[in-house]
Design an enzyme around this catalytic site. Structure first.
Site, mmCIF file in Angstrom:
data_model
loop_
_atom_site.group_PDB
_atom_site.id
_atom_site.type_symbol
_atom_site.label_atom_id
_atom_site.label_comp_id
_atom_site.label_asym_id
_atom_site.label_seq_id
_atom_site.Cartn_x
_atom_site.Cartn_y
_atom_site.Cartn_z
ATOM 1 N N SER A 13 33.714 32.108 26.026
ATOM 2 C CA SER A 13 32.540 31.447 25.459
ATOM 3 C C SER A 13 31.507 32.424 24.920
ATOM 4 C CB SER A 13 31.881 30.543 26.510
ATOM 5 O OG SER A 13 31.519 31.297 27.664
ATOM 6 N N ASP A 179 22.137 32.171 32.207
ATOM 7 C CA ASP A 179 22.599 31.695 33.512
ATOM 8 C C ASP A 179 23.306 32.779 34.313
ATOM 9 O OD1 ASP A 179 24.864 32.019 32.011
ATOM 10 O OD2 ASP A 179 25.560 29.946 32.161
ATOM 11 N N HIS A 182 26.193 33.697 30.321
ATOM 12 C CA HIS A 182 26.106 33.413 28.887
ATOM 13 C C HIS A 182 24.872 34.080 28.291
ATOM 14 C CE1 HIS A 182 28.647 30.107 30.438
ATOM 15 N NE2 HIS A 182 29.344 30.407 29.343
#
Length: 204
Positions: A13, A179, A182
């Site tokens: 991601s 977080d 990310h």
């Protein structure tokens, strides 16, 4: 680097960064920043950037899609950023089948062997902005594997883990992630700058 040149980025991601929602399919993270930097600093060179990141991916997911998403694209350079989820799943989803260092290294080695393109290997970044966290302690083995493989395959090593360590040790209180994993815009900038510096010989 010979031009035109195709650079393919693959990972999880952090690489993906919303590429499906982006009309340019680059995402909104470090890949976009690298693309824009190369565009404005090398306007005379034809450099194509492809983003093949997928959120949640581990090295096993890359293995499953390597033929379609990498080899079929016939890139000149492949930049790989993988390893965060291989560790993170050990912390947040202990019920799933895990990817421990030995398997990670074996699969990563196989992917490198299959690839004719010049390899650019990025160290996994961080898990929590605390170097003593369990995630960062577990991550050490994976970072060392990437460093060994870069040496073995004469790949460009992008020391992203080291860059994040150095930043955290500097005492700067500005966060790099949303977080612990990310990236926010500052984290993406640090990744992009570290990548550009490691790869600077390619543009000379």
């Amino acid at each position: 680097m010979e031009y035109p040149a195709r650079i393919l980025f693959i990972g999880d991601s952090i690489t993906d960064s919303g590429r499906r929602e982006d009309p340019d399919k680059l995402g909104f993270g470090y890949v976009r920043l690298i693309h824009d930097e190369l565009l404005v600093t090398n306007p005379d060179k034809q450099i194509e950037i492809l983003n093949k990141g997928i959120g949640g991916d581990r090295i096993t997911n890359l293995q499953a899609r390597w033929q379609e998403d990498v080899l079929r694209e016939q890139p000149d350079y492949v930049s790989i950023s993988i390893g965060i989820n291989d560790v993170w799943r050990q912390l947040d989803q202990q019920q799933v089948e895990q990817v421990y260092p030995d398997q990670y290294e074996k699969i990563y080695h196989e992917l490198c062997e299959q690839t004719n393109a010049r390899l650019i290997l990025m160290e996994p970044t961080i898990i929590e902005e605390n170097l003593e966290s369990e995630g960062n302690q577990k991550l050490v083995d994976y970072v060392q594997i990437v460093r060994r493989l870069a040496k073995k395959y004469n790949a460009i090593l992008v020391p992203t883990h080291q860059a994040f360590q150095n930043y955290l040790l500097s005492g700067n209180s500005h966060k790099l992630t949303t977080d612990g994993v990310h990236m926010n815009s500052a984290g993406d900038m640090l990744m992009a700058k570290t990548w550009m510096k490691a790869c600077e010989s390619l543009w000379e």
